[in-house]
Enzyme design. Structure first.
Site, mmCIF file in Angstrom:
data_model
loop_
_atom_site.group_PDB
_atom_site.id
_atom_site.type_symbol
_atom_site.label_atom_id
_atom_site.label_comp_id
_atom_site.label_asym_id
_atom_site.label_seq_id
_atom_site.Cartn_x
_atom_site.Cartn_y
_atom_site.Cartn_z
ATOM 1 C CG HIS A 1 18.276 34.770 -21.418
ATOM 2 N ND1 HIS A 1 18.127 33.983 -20.306
ATOM 3 C CD2 HIS A 1 17.232 35.633 -21.390
ATOM 4 C CE1 HIS A 1 17.024 34.337 -19.660
ATOM 5 N NE2 HIS A 1 16.467 35.340 -20.293
ATOM 6 C CG ASN B 1 13.769 33.273 -16.634
ATOM 7 O OD1 ASN B 1 14.595 32.962 -17.491
ATOM 8 N ND2 ASN B 1 13.174 34.440 -16.599
#
Ligand code: HDE
Length: 706
Positions: A94, A167
């Site tokens: 990420h 997510n």
């Protein structure tokens, strides 16, 4: 003496071409007057970090005019040293992300289930900082690879920070945290060659996946268009794991958290996503920034799925297994609030880059479940923050600090910003009346759960079914979406050099849907279908869940979407204005694209400024386009490949196209076959109706899907 030096600098300045205003807003005598520095105003004095005023920020200290630089130049050394240390390690996953401030507002109380104030005080606005990210690529990668999007929300509640680190996909690749480093190693750049960046389409990823049957459900999601979103404002968010809510009687209820975008879901076409990556690597970041700048604040509904232990025992899957979701048809979503993102950070590094999310940050009234993936995450994030931010005091960085009072007896450490007073830094103590004490009545408590059984490295039997929900997902999609999934698999596996890996993947697909396996096998030119591997548990036929589609959740609206109008000299201003009005009234953002950024001279002689120059503003930037040209303009642009591609790509990406007489000339040059989505510009309403959606039925005529 100093004056003479400055004069000397002025002479050399012309060659070096650098300069700046002085601290008082005046331009240095020696800096040349070709520079456009703002003068006047009340500029702060430029100083070193020690507060020493700087007289010259253009020239380092030299022994003589053309002589060596002196070591005593503390201004230079401090500046360069600080610069050398400007970077911190990027997130291992990420790494690429963008974040926005906003608030969460509760609309429905969950007081029956939890004591958490942010979930019980209706109308209360809790500040949030929300970071969206891709997973695999480095911080400098592009916004639109095929990838999962991180959706991490930090709630600064009255009872401390709660981080919901989720997510845009409700399931995950693996069931146990111990596999995470392997998964990430497999997906990231291959270690010998250092590529591909930010892509799953390579051997190591699919090799690992083909040996992990538990990943098959996630594979269906990542091969769907969920991983190529049109905008971060158009993605869903999921907490993924089950959590617990605890009420004041100490009773606990399981909960799954969901974010649903107000603008509905929308994705790009794969070919479009690839082209956007070249045209605007910051496509999603820019879209979010521009929307917020314009006051179009992105908004999500916050919803929960609530269920008891007894209910969960009847589910045909184990809800503690993060490769499973709970279909909405089984446990409906209850909307309890909304999140609005309305303030761009002042500084990307200070806020977005230093934001430290951690699933272990939780408030009284919420608790963890035993999901083994979640349990591993509870350890990992704090560890990562210590490495990235370099000190256990990272919680003092403003973006990470709670907005409620906080106090304890932790002390010292690198970069300690607080200056605690007094002698007492331990507890219990009898020397201080105001040292912080524990509060049993309202302090955080874990759910009183009984645990028993045998210790061991064991995977529960109830985690064994790896294919049923993958099948359910695939069967729940529209035929367009199924074709995209099959084609994505063909694309990705075609980048895999090892034939046995390609075959192993097709073999798994046979458990999901025989037809899917056949389509992918055909796309890979596999003569025979490989045998399916043994399944650890029988594959069940679960009822299709339309909530898993994207097309079914796309909104029939132009809100949040963009329309590009291609013009050139001689274009008809009245037609442009009509289209502009219709599109703006429908909520779209309109951008004028012309061969020159200064604009084009319209038929009536007036100039219309462009928002983008044709070569740098391809139609992938828009959801629909209009081509409004004079005969001469069309002839000119017929010889410009950027103009031809503007139309061809819009058509290929299933977008609505409006054209006038001149525009038609360009359309003819592109050889596209007019369909319902190609509309006369004289019918703005027809164009707007077509622009609200994609022309799905056009797709078979523009690409060979698997
Ligand atoms: Fe993460 N994950 N993760 N993850 N994750 C990180 O923490 C990790 C997982 C997610 O915007 C890291 O600060 C392990 C699931 C997001 O800053 C790290 C496991 C989900 C973000 C880490 C998982 C996520 C991260 C890297 C398996 C969805 C970005 C940098 C047990 C529910 C947050 C950092 C942001 C970031 C570890 C699995 C979401 C290394 C060990 C499942 C959105 O700590």
């Amino acid at each position: 003496m100093a004056k003479e030096k400055k004069a000397g600098n002025a002479a050399e300045k012309r060659i070096e071409g650098k300069g700046s205003s002085g601290s008082n807003g005046e331009v240095h005598a020696g800096n040349g007057d070709e520079l456009h520095q703002v003068s006047g105003g009340s500029h702060a004095m430029l100083t070193t970090n020690q507060g020493i005023p700087i007289s010259d920020n253009q020239n380092s200290l030299r022994a003589n005019t053309r002589g060596p630089t002196l070591l005593e130049d503390f201004v230079l050394r401090e500046k360069i040293t600080h610069f050398d240390h400007e970077r911190i390690p990027e997130r291992i996953v990420h790494a690429r992300g963008t974040a926005v401030h906003g608030y969460f507002e509760l609309t429905d109380s969950l007081a029956q289930y939890t004591t958490a104030k942010l979930l019980t005080e209706v109308g209360e606005k809790t500040p949030v900082f929300t970071r969206f990210s891709t997973v695999a690529g480095g911080a400098g990668s592009v916004d639109t690879p095929r990838d999962v999007r991180g959706f991490a929300v930090k709630f600064y509640t009255k009872e401390g920070n709660w981080d919901l680190v989720g997510n845009n996909i409700p399931v995950f690749f693996i069931q146990d945290a111990i596999k995470f480093p392997d998964l990430v190693h497999a997906v990231k750049m291959e270690p010998d060659r250092g590529f591909p960046q930010s892509a799953t389409a390579h051997d190591t990823f699919w090799d690992f996946i083909s040996l992990m049957p538990e990943s098959m459900h996630m594979v269906m999601w990542i091969m769907s268009d969920r991983t190529i979103p049109r905008s971060l404002r158009m993605i869903e968010g999921f907490g993924v794991h089950s959590f617990r809510l605890i009420n004041d009687a100490g009773e606990s209820t399981f909960v799954k958290f969901h974010w649903r975008p107000k603008l509905g879901l929308q994705s790009t076409i794969w070919d479009e996503a690839v082209k956007i990556a070249g045209a605007d690597p910051d496509f999603h970041r820019r879209d979010l920034f521009e929307a917020i700048e314009k006051g179009n604040f992105p908004e999500w509904e916050f919803a929960v799925q609530l269920f008891t232990q007894e209910q969960s025992e009847k589910f045909p899957f184990d809800h503690l297994d993060a490769t499973k979701l709970i279909p909405e048809e089984l446990v409906p979503l209850k909307v309890i609030g909304r999140m609005v993102l309305d303030r761009w950070p002042d500084n990307f590094f200070a806020e977005t880059e230093q934001a430290a999310y951690c699933p272990a940050n939780i408030v009284p009234g919420i608790d963890f479940s035993n999901d083994p993936l979640l349990q591993g995450r509870l350890f990992s994030y704090l560890d990562t923050q210590l490495l990235r931010l370099g000190s256990p005091n990272f919680n003092q960085i403003p973006v990470n600090a709670p907005k409620c009072p906080f106090a304890n007896l932790q002390r010292d450490g690198k970069m300690q910003m607080m200056q605690p007073k007094g002698r007492v830094n331990y507890e219990p103590n009898s020397l201080s009346q105001d040292a912080p004490r524990e509060t049993p009545a309202i302090g955080f408590r874990s759910a009183g759960v009984t645990e028993n059984g045998e210790k061991g490295r064991i995977r529960a039997e109830s985690f064994a079914d790896h294919y049923s929900q993958a099948r359910q997902f695939y069967r729940s999609q529209t035929s367009h979406e199924q074709a995209h999934i099959a084609s994505a698999l063909v694309f990705e596996l075609s980048k895999v050099a090892h034939a046995h890996v390609r075959e192993a993947m097709v073999a798994h697909l046979r458990h999901i849907e025989e037809d899917l396996a056949q389509r992918v096998a055909d796309g890979l030119a596999l003569d025979t279908l490989p045998n399916a591997p043994a399944a650890a548990a029988p594959v069940q036929d679960m009822a299709p869940s339309p909530a898993l589609q994207i097309i079914g959740k796309m909104k029939n609206t132009l809100e949040g979407r963009a329309i590009g109008i291609l013009i050139a000299d001689g274009s008809d201003g009245a037609v442009i204005a009509k289209l502009q009005k219709a599109a703006t009234d429908a909520g779209a953002k309109v951008k004028i694209v012309a061969p020159k950024v200064g604009g084009a001279k319209l038929a009536d002689g007036s100039m219309l400024e462009a928002d983008g120059q044709l070569a740098g503003t391809p139609s992938v930037m828009f959801d629909a386009i209009a081509v409004i040209l004079s005969a001469e303009g069309a002839t000119l642009l017929a010889g410009e490949s950027a103009a031809i591609e503007f139309v061809q790509n819009a058509f290929g990406h299933l977008k609505a196209i409006a054209f006038d007489e001149g525009g038609q000339v360009l359309l003819q040059k592109t050889n596209i076959e007019k369909d319902r989505g190609v509309v006369d510009a004289g019918d703005p309403a027809g164009f707007i109706a077509a622009a609200r959606t994609r022309q799905w039925e056009r797709e078979p005529s523009v690409r060979m899907l698997a």
